[in-house]
Design a protein around this motif. Structure first.
Motif, PDB file in Angstrom:
ATOM      1  N   GLN A   3      -6.586 -21.921  13.032  1.00 28.07           N
ATOM      2  CA  GLN A   3      -7.221 -22.895  13.913  1.00 28.07           C
ATOM      3  C   GLN A   3      -6.815 -22.629  15.356  1.00 28.07           C
ATOM      4  O   GLN A   3      -7.617 -22.757  16.269  1.00 28.07           O
ATOM      5  CB  GLN A   3      -6.826 -24.305  13.490  1.00 28.07           C
ATOM      6  CG  GLN A   3      -7.548 -25.371  14.284  1.00 28.07           C
ATOM      7  CD  GLN A   3      -7.176 -26.770  13.832  1.00 28.07           C
ATOM      8  OE1 GLN A   3      -6.254 -26.954  13.053  1.00 28.07           O
ATOM      9  NE2 GLN A   3      -7.901 -27.746  14.316  1.00 28.07           N
ATOM     10  N   GLN A   4      -5.576 -22.229  15.583  1.00 25.98           N
ATOM     11  CA  GLN A   4      -5.097 -21.933  16.931  1.00 25.98           C
ATOM     12  C   GLN A   4      -5.828 -20.703  17.495  1.00 25.98           C
ATOM     13  O   GLN A   4      -6.217 -20.683  18.648  1.00 25.98           O
ATOM     14  CB  GLN A   4      -3.594 -21.694  16.915  1.00 25.98           C
ATOM     15  CG  GLN A   4      -2.989 -21.609  18.296  1.00 25.98           C
ATOM     16  CD  GLN A   4      -1.476 -21.464  18.247  1.00 25.98           C
ATOM     17  OE1 GLN A   4      -0.908 -21.166  17.196  1.00 25.98           O
ATOM     18  NE2 GLN A   4      -0.835 -21.681  19.370  1.00 25.98           N
ATOM     19  N   ASP A   5      -6.029 -19.671  16.651  1.00 24.11           N
ATOM     20  CA  ASP A   5      -6.768 -18.479  17.082  1.00 24.11           C
ATOM     21  C   ASP A   5      -8.204 -18.843  17.443  1.00 24.11           C
ATOM     22  O   ASP A   5      -8.762 -18.332  18.406  1.00 24.11           O
ATOM     23  CB  ASP A   5      -6.767 -17.416  15.984  1.00 24.11           C
ATOM     24  CG  ASP A   5      -5.395 -16.779  15.780  1.00 24.11           C
ATOM     25  OD1 ASP A   5      -4.548 -16.917  16.687  1.00 24.11           O
ATOM     26  OD2 ASP A   5      -5.187 -16.157  14.725  1.00 24.11           O
ATOM     27  N   SER A   6      -8.798 -19.716  16.657  1.00 26.09           N
ATOM     28  CA  SER A   6     -10.165 -20.148  16.911  1.00 26.09           C
ATOM     29  C   SER A   6     -10.260 -20.865  18.256  1.00 26.09           C
ATOM     30  O   SER A   6     -11.202 -20.666  19.025  1.00 26.09           O
ATOM     31  CB  SER A   6     -10.632 -21.067  15.784  1.00 26.09           C
ATOM     32  OG  SER A   6     -11.888 -21.617  16.087  1.00 26.09           O
ATOM     33  N   HIS A   7      -9.261 -21.692  18.542  1.00 30.08           N
ATOM     34  CA  HIS A   7      -9.233 -22.417  19.810  1.00 30.08           C
ATOM     35  C   HIS A   7      -9.088 -21.448  20.993  1.00 30.08           C
ATOM     36  O   HIS A   7      -9.757 -21.596  22.019  1.00 30.08           O
ATOM     37  CB  HIS A   7      -8.091 -23.440  19.793  1.00 30.08           C
ATOM     38  CG  HIS A   7      -7.976 -24.204  21.064  1.00 30.08           C
ATOM     39  ND1 HIS A   7      -8.913 -25.128  21.471  1.00 30.08           N
ATOM     40  CD2 HIS A   7      -7.031 -24.179  22.036  1.00 30.08           C
ATOM     41  CE1 HIS A   7      -8.553 -25.627  22.630  1.00 30.08           C
ATOM     42  NE2 HIS A   7      -7.409 -25.076  23.003  1.00 30.08           N
ATOM     43  N   VAL A   8      -8.221 -20.449  20.854  1.00 29.29           N
ATOM     44  CA  VAL A   8      -8.027 -19.451  21.920  1.00 29.29           C
ATOM     45  C   VAL A   8      -9.326 -18.680  22.162  1.00 29.29           C
ATOM     46  O   VAL A   8      -9.729 -18.457  23.304  1.00 29.29           O
ATOM     47  CB  VAL A   8      -6.869 -18.494  21.561  1.00 29.29           C
ATOM     48  CG1 VAL A   8      -6.825 -17.305  22.511  1.00 29.29           C
ATOM     49  CG2 VAL A   8      -5.547 -19.237  21.591  1.00 29.29           C
ATOM     50  N   MET A   9      -9.992 -18.273  21.103  1.00 27.14           N
ATOM     51  CA  MET A   9     -11.252 -17.525  21.238  1.00 27.14           C
ATOM     52  C   MET A   9     -12.323 -18.378  21.915  1.00 27.14           C
ATOM     53  O   MET A   9     -13.084 -17.903  22.757  1.00 27.14           O
ATOM     54  CB  MET A   9     -11.743 -17.036  19.871  1.00 27.14           C
ATOM     55  CG  MET A   9     -10.918 -15.901  19.300  1.00 27.14           C
ATOM     56  SD  MET A   9     -10.842 -14.465  20.383  1.00 27.14           S
ATOM     57  CE  MET A   9     -12.523 -13.929  20.337  1.00 27.14           C
ATOM     58  N   LYS A  10     -12.393 -19.654  21.541  1.00 25.48           N
ATOM     59  CA  LYS A  10     -13.376 -20.557  22.145  1.00 25.48           C
ATOM     60  C   LYS A  10     -13.091 -20.726  23.632  1.00 25.48           C
ATOM     61  O   LYS A  10     -13.993 -20.636  24.466  1.00 25.48           O
ATOM     62  CB  LYS A  10     -13.328 -21.912  21.426  1.00 25.48           C
ATOM     63  CG  LYS A  10     -14.334 -22.909  21.959  1.00 25.48           C
ATOM     64  CD  LYS A  10     -14.249 -24.222  21.209  1.00 25.48           C
ATOM     65  CE  LYS A  10     -15.197 -25.235  21.811  1.00 25.48           C
ATOM     66  NZ  LYS A  10     -15.089 -26.541  21.166  1.00 25.48           N
ATOM     67  N   THR A  11     -11.846 -20.905  23.984  1.00 28.15           N
ATOM     68  CA  THR A  11     -11.452 -21.064  25.390  1.00 28.15           C
ATOM     69  C   THR A  11     -11.744 -19.785  26.173  1.00 28.15           C
ATOM     70  O   THR A  11     -12.278 -19.829  27.289  1.00 28.15           O
ATOM     71  CB  THR A  11      -9.960 -21.418  25.490  1.00 28.15           C
ATOM     72  OG1 THR A  11      -9.716 -22.602  24.729  1.00 28.15           O
ATOM     73  CG2 THR A  11      -9.545 -21.652  26.924  1.00 28.15           C
ATOM     74  N   LEU A  12     -11.421 -18.646  25.599  1.00 26.67           N
ATOM     75  CA  LEU A  12     -11.667 -17.363  26.260  1.00 26.67           C
ATOM     76  C   LEU A  12     -13.166 -17.136  26.459  1.00 26.67           C
ATOM     77  O   LEU A  12     -13.602 -16.691  27.530  1.00 26.67           O
ATOM     78  CB  LEU A  12     -11.056 -16.218  25.452  1.00 26.67           C
ATOM     79  CG  LEU A  12     -11.182 -14.813  26.047  1.00 26.67           C
ATOM     80  CD1 LEU A  12     -10.478 -14.753  27.396  1.00 26.67           C
ATOM     81  CD2 LEU A  12     -10.596 -13.781  25.110  1.00 26.67           C
ATOM     82  N   THR A  13     -13.963 -17.463  25.474  1.00 20.14           N
ATOM     83  CA  THR A  13     -15.421 -17.313  25.574  1.00 20.14           C
ATOM     84  C   THR A  13     -15.978 -18.203  26.685  1.00 20.14           C
ATOM     85  O   THR A  13     -16.803 -17.775  27.486  1.00 20.14           O
ATOM     86  CB  THR A  13     -16.092 -17.645  24.232  1.00 20.14           C
ATOM     87  OG1 THR A  13     -15.550 -16.791  23.232  1.00 20.14           O
ATOM     88  CG2 THR A  13     -17.599 -17.476  24.300  1.00 20.14           C
TER      89      THR A  13
END
Length: 161
Positions: A3-13
């Motif tokens: 879930q943390q990786d998903s959040h980082v990817m969403k923020t980066l996108t």
């Protein structure tokens, strides 16, 4: 951890999309301000203006028939030192290009001013290779008179004391 990786990817996108949107906005503003988007109307001072083109390609001399009386040339008008600086000297002395001391930089000019106006004018008229840079003869404009170059030197010295 997924879930943390998903959040980082969403923020980066989101960040990357924001940068792209910002770049597009800056590009559009630049095009509007510089007339980059073609509107179909020619500005009067356009580089494609027929009168401007004719002036740029006009011959520099005319052939005369033997025995024809020459036409008196208009006397060249002398420019002020400030005018010569703005038209010929600013390119280097306004930016510091080629090691040129900038107008108003007292530290850069003090040792040069100590040499005297005659020496500085001689360097400006004839060209000079110094330790810190290069001064082309007449600032690269051979059409300038010696008096015009000397007036520009005096202007720069007066502005840099």
């Amino acid at each position: 951890m997924g879930q943390q990786d998903s959040h980082v990817m969403k923020t980066l996108t989101q960040f990357i999309l924001g940068l792209v949107a910002f770049a597009v906005i800056i590009f559009v503003i630049a095009q509007i301000m510089t007339g980059g988007f073609y509107s179909g109307d020619k500005p009067a001072a356009s580089m494609n203006d027929d009168a401007a083109i004719a002036e740029r390609i006009a011959p520099v001399a005319k052939v005369m028939e033997a025995g024809a009386a020459p036409v008196a040339a208009a006397a060249p008008t002398e420019q002020s030192g400030k005018d010569v600086y703005n038209s010929a000297c600013f390119a280097c002395h306004g930016t510091g290009a080629a090691g040129a001391p900038k107008l108003g930089d007292k530290a850069a000019w003090s040792a040069r001013i100590a040499q005297g106006l005659d020496v500085l004018s001689g360097h400006a008229i004839n060209g000079f290779q110094g330790k810190k840079g290069f001064m082309p003869a007449k600032g690269g404009n051979p059409a300038l008179s010696d008096d015009a170059v000397s007036a520009a030197v005096k202007y720069m010295v007066d502005e840099s004391k």
